[in-house]
Every structure is written in structure tokens, then in C-alpha cells.
Design a protein around this motif. Structure first.
Motif, PDB file in Angstrom:
ATOM      1  N   THR A  59       3.597   1.926   5.079  1.00  0.00           N
ATOM      2  CA  THR A  59       2.482   1.055   4.954  1.00  0.00           C
ATOM      3  C   THR A  59       2.861   0.001   4.447  1.00  0.00           C
ATOM      4  O   THR A  59       3.359  -0.258   3.382  1.00  0.00           O
ATOM      5  N   ARG A  61       1.508  -3.603   3.285  1.00  0.00           N
ATOM      6  CA  ARG A  61       0.501  -4.151   2.341  1.00  0.00           C
ATOM      7  C   ARG A  61       0.799  -5.663   1.932  1.00  0.00           C
ATOM      8  O   ARG A  61       1.851  -6.018   1.416  1.00  0.00           O
ATOM      9  N   HIS A  68      -6.780  -6.964  -0.671  1.00  0.00           N
ATOM     10  CA  HIS A  68      -5.535  -6.640   0.127  1.00  0.00           C
ATOM     11  C   HIS A  68      -5.834  -6.155   1.393  1.00  0.00           C
ATOM     12  O   HIS A  68      -6.747  -5.625   1.624  1.00  0.00           O
ATOM     13  N   ASP A  70      -4.009  -3.322   4.539  1.00  0.00           N
ATOM     14  CA  ASP A  70      -2.904  -2.532   4.551  1.00  0.00           C
ATOM     15  C   ASP A  70      -2.688  -2.181   6.160  1.00  0.00           C
ATOM     16  O   ASP A  70      -3.630  -2.206   7.015  1.00  0.00           O
TER      17      ASP A  70
END
Length: 127
Positions: A59, A61, A68, A70
Motif C-alpha cells: 500500500t 500512501r 490522504h 492510498d
């Protein structure tokens, strides 16, 4: 002879590059880059980071401390992925930034166009 799948092995290596150089970036605030929850970089406008990792699920980010985004990635050996991140403000956010010096700034990340990565910030602004 057993196959070498250590993170240092070129055959088992994956590279992810994140660049912050879009001309429509507000050029304020840092953007934190995290891979699997681990902080890898704090990008200001014009910065980039290349991260080597292993194949598999990861992942990625980007976080500008206001919000944010992802990306869930399934990486295979030999991948060389490039992304562009930026912080942008909507019309009301621009008003707040001008009037009060603060306002919501949104972060995004997308696959990088190859020519954008080859130019410096001054080259992009002059074209």
C-alpha cells in the motif's frame, strides 16, 4: 542452486518513484510518502523519492496532513513504477488561503507521464 529472492537481489527488486513537480501543485505543505505504513519521505515541491521493495502486495500512501490517498499495488519482480503526487486547492480553498493563509488542500497521486518526470520544475513552468 536456489533462487535468490532477497530484497537486494535485482531479480526480486521493485522500484517505486514518486515525484512532486506538477505545475498546478499549490507548492505549500509537505506530502508524506508511506509504503505499507512506514514513512519513506517528506516531499516538498520539486522533490522525488525512489523506493526499492520486494514483489507482492503493498500500500502506497500520500498524505499532506489534511487528507490522504492510498494505492493498493500488486508488484511483480522488475517493476519500475512512477507516480506523480500533488496538493491542490478548490476555488473556496483558494479564497481561504488568500484571506486567512490556511484552508483545505487536497492530495492526489496518479501514474506519471514520462515527459513530466524528465523536466525540472523551471522547465515545466516555462513551457
Amino acid at each position: 542452486m536456489p533462487q535468490n529472492n532477497s530484497p537486494d537481489s535485482p531479480a526480486a527488486s521493485v522500484r517505486i518513484t514518486v515525484t512532486r513537480n506538477c505545475e498546478d501543485d499549490v507548492q505549500t505543505r509537505q506530502i508524506n510518502v508511506l509504503l505499507d505504513g512506514e514513512q519513506k519521505a517528506e516531499l516538498m515541491f520539486g522533490d522525488s523519492i525512489s523506493i526499492s521493495t520486494t514483489p507482492g502486495h503493498h500500500t502506497l500512501r500520500v498524505d499532506n496532513t489534511w487528507n490522504h490517498k492510498d494505492l493498493v499495488l500488486n508488484l511483480t519482480a522488475g517493476n519500475d513504477l512512477r507516480f506523480v503526487t500533488k496538493s491542490t486547492a478548490g476555488q473556496f480553498s483558494r479564497f481561504l488561503l488568500v484571506a486567512f493563509g490556511a484552508g483545505p488542500i487536497y492530495v492526489s497521486i496518479e501514474p506519471a507521464p514520462s515527459d513530466l518526470l524528465k523536466r525540472t520544475p523551471s522547465q515545466r513552468l516555462s513551457s
